[in-house]
Motif scaffolding. Structure first.
Motif, short mmCIF file in Angstrom:
data_model
loop_
_atom_site.label_atom_id
_atom_site.label_comp_id
_atom_site.label_asym_id
_atom_site.label_seq_id
_atom_site.Cartn_x
_atom_site.Cartn_y
_atom_site.Cartn_z
N ASP A 436 32.50 37.91 33.82
CA ASP A 436 31.40 36.95 34.00
C ASP A 436 30.03 37.61 34.07
N ALA A 437 29.91 38.86 33.62
CA ALA A 437 28.63 39.56 33.69
C ALA A 437 27.65 38.99 32.68
N VAL A 438 26.51 38.51 33.17
CA VAL A 438 25.39 38.06 32.34
C VAL A 438 24.13 38.63 32.99
N MET A 442 25.27 37.54 39.95
CA MET A 442 26.21 37.73 41.06
C MET A 442 27.61 37.46 40.54
N SER A 443 28.36 38.50 40.36
CA SER A 443 29.71 38.37 39.81
C SER A 443 30.67 37.89 40.90
N GLN A 444 31.65 37.08 40.46
CA GLN A 444 32.68 36.61 41.38
C GLN A 444 33.92 37.51 41.34
N TYR A 445 33.90 38.51 40.46
CA TYR A 445 35.04 39.42 40.36
C TYR A 445 34.89 40.57 41.36
N TRP A 446 35.98 41.30 41.55
CA TRP A 446 36.03 42.35 42.56
C TRP A 446 36.27 43.72 41.93
N GLU A 491 33.42 48.06 54.42
CA GLU A 491 32.75 48.82 55.47
C GLU A 491 33.28 50.25 55.53
N ILE A 492 32.44 51.13 56.07
CA ILE A 492 32.80 52.53 56.22
C ILE A 492 33.99 52.65 57.19
N ASN A 493 34.77 53.72 57.01
CA ASN A 493 35.96 54.04 57.82
C ASN A 493 37.13 53.07 57.61
N THR A 494 37.08 52.30 56.53
CA THR A 494 38.18 51.38 56.23
C THR A 494 39.25 52.10 55.41
N GLN A 495 40.50 52.02 55.85
CA GLN A 495 41.61 52.55 55.07
C GLN A 495 41.95 51.55 53.96
N VAL A 496 42.13 52.03 52.75
CA VAL A 496 42.40 51.13 51.63
C VAL A 496 43.65 51.58 50.89
N ASP A 497 44.37 50.61 50.37
CA ASP A 497 45.49 50.87 49.47
C ASP A 497 45.01 50.74 48.04
N ARG A 498 45.82 51.17 47.12
CA ARG A 498 45.50 51.00 45.71
C ARG A 498 45.33 49.51 45.40
N GLY A 499 44.24 49.16 44.74
CA GLY A 499 43.99 47.76 44.40
C GLY A 499 43.25 46.97 45.46
N ALA A 500 42.92 47.60 46.61
CA ALA A 500 42.18 46.88 47.66
C ALA A 500 40.77 46.57 47.18
N ARG A 501 40.22 45.47 47.68
CA ARG A 501 38.88 45.06 47.25
C ARG A 501 37.80 45.94 47.86
N ILE A 502 36.90 46.43 46.99
CA ILE A 502 35.80 47.30 47.41
C ILE A 502 34.51 46.50 47.54
N GLY A 503 34.26 45.60 46.60
CA GLY A 503 33.04 44.80 46.57
C GLY A 503 32.85 44.22 45.18
N HIS A 504 31.72 43.60 44.95
CA HIS A 504 31.44 42.96 43.67
C HIS A 504 30.56 43.87 42.80
N PRO A 505 30.81 43.91 41.48
CA PRO A 505 29.94 44.69 40.59
C PRO A 505 28.55 44.06 40.52
N GLY A 510 20.89 51.62 41.60
CA GLY A 510 20.37 52.46 40.53
C GLY A 510 19.90 51.63 39.37
N ILE A 511 19.51 52.28 38.31
CA ILE A 511 19.02 51.59 37.12
C ILE A 511 20.19 50.99 36.36
N ALA A 512 20.10 49.70 36.07
CA ALA A 512 21.18 49.01 35.35
C ALA A 512 20.61 47.78 34.65
N ASN A 513 21.16 47.46 33.48
CA ASN A 513 20.76 46.27 32.74
C ASN A 513 21.71 45.10 32.91
N GLY A 514 22.84 45.35 33.55
CA GLY A 514 23.82 44.29 33.75
C GLY A 514 24.80 44.68 34.84
N SER A 515 25.42 43.69 35.45
CA SER A 515 26.37 43.95 36.54
C SER A 515 27.58 44.73 36.01
#
Length: 575
Positions: A436-438, A442-446, A491-505, A510-515
């Protein structure tokens, strides 16, 4: 379709016979002055050709043989109401329904590009430091060339090229123009003094334990301790919507730590540079050696502390990784003095020599790299440098990685191997954009964790995951996720498994033209390039560079996906 044809034929035939019957009984009306039958018969039945034409004309006149006028089934676009209302209507009819369990209806089949042979990793690292060129060379100016670029590529000074070719205006060189590149004749050779251990500039194990706030508490009067970031001057030509709605000033410690983390440079190196150059740690303000700057006077744009530290970190990285790749055989000092490098110096010493070459002429450069120069300042601040054991990574120890998004989702491979952070870092990162990047929406993907670990940094659009679980980003493998939106960011100090949600793109950080998400690796504080020695493999797909910045492929079982700067079906990837 056939029934419509027969209806038309019957209609036309009937009409023709009615006219013939009327004309057949015309004598009855011969005496009728209002019906000039003879004239009609003369006109209409003079020849067989006219009869044929009459039939064809009557067919078309009845519209049975003409194409039926079609009525458009497309609803006209409503241009009266705002575009937002159109978007709202579209979303109402086709709402976005992606959930964590969302799967595409059809798994995409990556576009297969036939390449013979399959891609190989380009070699950026040389086997040995190139020998100095003893003779002049010739260069034909290509599009995009400048004297600065040409001088850097041949490792000679700009002034040497200008003087050799008697160029009156160095900004005016023509494509196709042939230039003579002078031989590399050094003025002297670097004495080879070791300034730091091999990996001393990196954000290594002890750098993680260094407490910046505690150190500055011991220097309450220093310029760095009392520094507060000034609010940037608003651009009078910018629209209000384009300006940042708020500004949160950072103090010196925050700027220093953020710069060190982002570039993976030991903050103590940056502190020692500030003290050696301008006494900005022991005094209340820079002593003026670099005018208003704390490390190097590079013009008014670079005067703020954040830009000074960012420039120093990037320059150190450039010197360090160029030396490791054996690309450097000559230092060109600020006064155009040519210094032959000593092949015995280590990468961190070479990094500092390179930085000082951008600031000093021969005499000051020799002092800076001597035992009484920067090295002594560092020891006075932090004690004698220790040669920490920091091994190079082994591919066998590299953890298994997945794509940084959920299985079944279709993202776009938008950038092949490129710099990990800034230009001084090696090509250690790749990019993916969500469906959904345009622009910077604000992307709804994770973004999801590519491997299990612990989050050791999460702010300013940057998330760093420590894969060995010890919480020290200076040891072992870590993953760098950039452009992670502040909304819902882990958040910092969070233990994560493979595939855990980090945040939205997003475009944050930094410099970027798209999410999108920018993914890179480090090992023991060192940026790991994507190459044959340390391949990046995500969910079974190996990343290859074409040798051009941002261009590359994903390859699996002979199938290739090429990186595209924008979203396209050819760059879609799923797993």
């Amino acid at each position: 379709m056939q029934s419509d044809f027969f209806k038309v034929a019957i209609h036309n035939t009937g009409l023709f016979f009615i006219i013939v019957i009327i004309l057949h009984f015309a004598p009855i009306f011969r005496n009728n002055k209002f019906f000039p039958v003879d004239l009609i018969k003369k006109f209409f039945f003079r020849s067989t050709m006219i009869k044929g034409c009459l039939f064809i004309f009557l067919c078309f006149l009845s519209s049975g043989c003409l194409p039926e006028k079609r009525t458009s089934q497309v609803q006209p676009l409503d241009l009266i109401h705002p575009i937002a209302s159109l978007t709202s209507a579209a979303l109402t009819e086709h709402p976005w329904t992606a959930t964590a369990e969302w799967k595409p209806s059809v798994t995409p089949q990556p576009t297969q590009i036939q390449l013979t042979p399959l891609p190989t990793h380009p070699q950026f690292k040389r086997e040995r430091i190139p020998t100095l060129r003893a003779e002049d060379a010739s260069h034909v100016v290509a599009e995009g060339d400048t004297i600065t670029i040409i001088a850097a590529n041949y490792q000679v000074s700009k002034n040497a090229i200008i003087e050799k070719n008697q160029i009156k205006n160095p900004d005016l060189i023509a494509v196709g123009q042939e230039l003579v590149i002078p031989a590399q004749i050094p003025d002297f050779q670097d004495p080879g003094n070791e300034i730091l251990p091999e990996k001393g500039i990196l954000f290594g194990p002890s750098a993680n334990d260094f407490n910046i706030s505690a150190f500055l508490a011991e220097h309450p009067q220093s310029y760095l301790t009392n520094y507060i970031e000034p609010e940037p001057t608003p651009n009078p030509e910018a629209k209000k919507s384009e300006q940042q709605p708020s500004f949160k000033a950072r103090n010196g410690a925050e700027i220093l730590y953020q710069t060190a983390i982002q570039n993976s440079i030991d903050p103590r190196i940056l502190i020692a540079l500030m003290e050696f150059q301008t006494h900005s740690i022991s005094e209340k303000k820079p002593n003026g050696n670099q005018k208003k700057s704390v490390i190097a006077h590079l013009g008014s744009y670079y005067e703020p502390l954040a830009r000074q530290l960012a420039w120093a970190a990037d320059t150190l990285n450039e010197g360090y990784y160029n030396w490791k790749d054996k690309k450097t055989n000559l230092w060109i000092l600020n006064d155009d003095t040519l210094v032959a490098v000593n092949p015995k110096v280590n990468a961190s010493t070479a990094a500092l020599q390179y930085l000082f070459s951008k600031i000093f002429g021969a005499e000051d450069w020799l002092y800076a790299i001597s035992k009484n120069g920067f090295s002594l300042t560092y020891q006075q601040l932090f004690g004698k440098t220790s040669d920490e054991f920091l091994s190079d990574p082994e591919f066998e120890t590299s953890p298994k990685l997945d794509f940084p998004f959920a299985a079944g989702e279709i993202w776009s491979f938008t950038s092949g191997p490129h710099v990990g952070w800034t230009d001084g870092t090696p090509w250690s990162a790749i990019d993916f954009a969500p469906p959904d990047a345009v622009g910077c929406n604000m992307s709804q993907y994770w973004i999801t964790a590519s491997a299990p670990g612990i989050i050791v940094y999460s702010q300013n659009g940057l998330v760093i995951e420590d894969l060995d679980g010890d919480g020290n980003m200076g040891t072992g493998w870590i993953l760098v996720y950039l452009h992670v939106e502040s909304r819902d960011r882990i958040e910092i100090n969070t233990q994560v498994d493979r595939g855990a949600r980090i945040g939205h793109p997003s475009c944050e950080g930094g410099i970027a033209n798209g999410s999108h998400v920018h993914l890179a690796r480090r090992y023991n504080g060192e940026w790991i390039p994507i190459n044959q020695d340390y391949p990046m493999i995500l969910s079974g797909w190996e990343v290859f560079s074409t040798g051009s910045h941002y261009d590359g492929y994903l390859e699996k079982d002979g199938t290739l996906i090429e990186a595209w700067y924008f979203k396209t079906e050819a760059s879609e990837i799923s797993y």
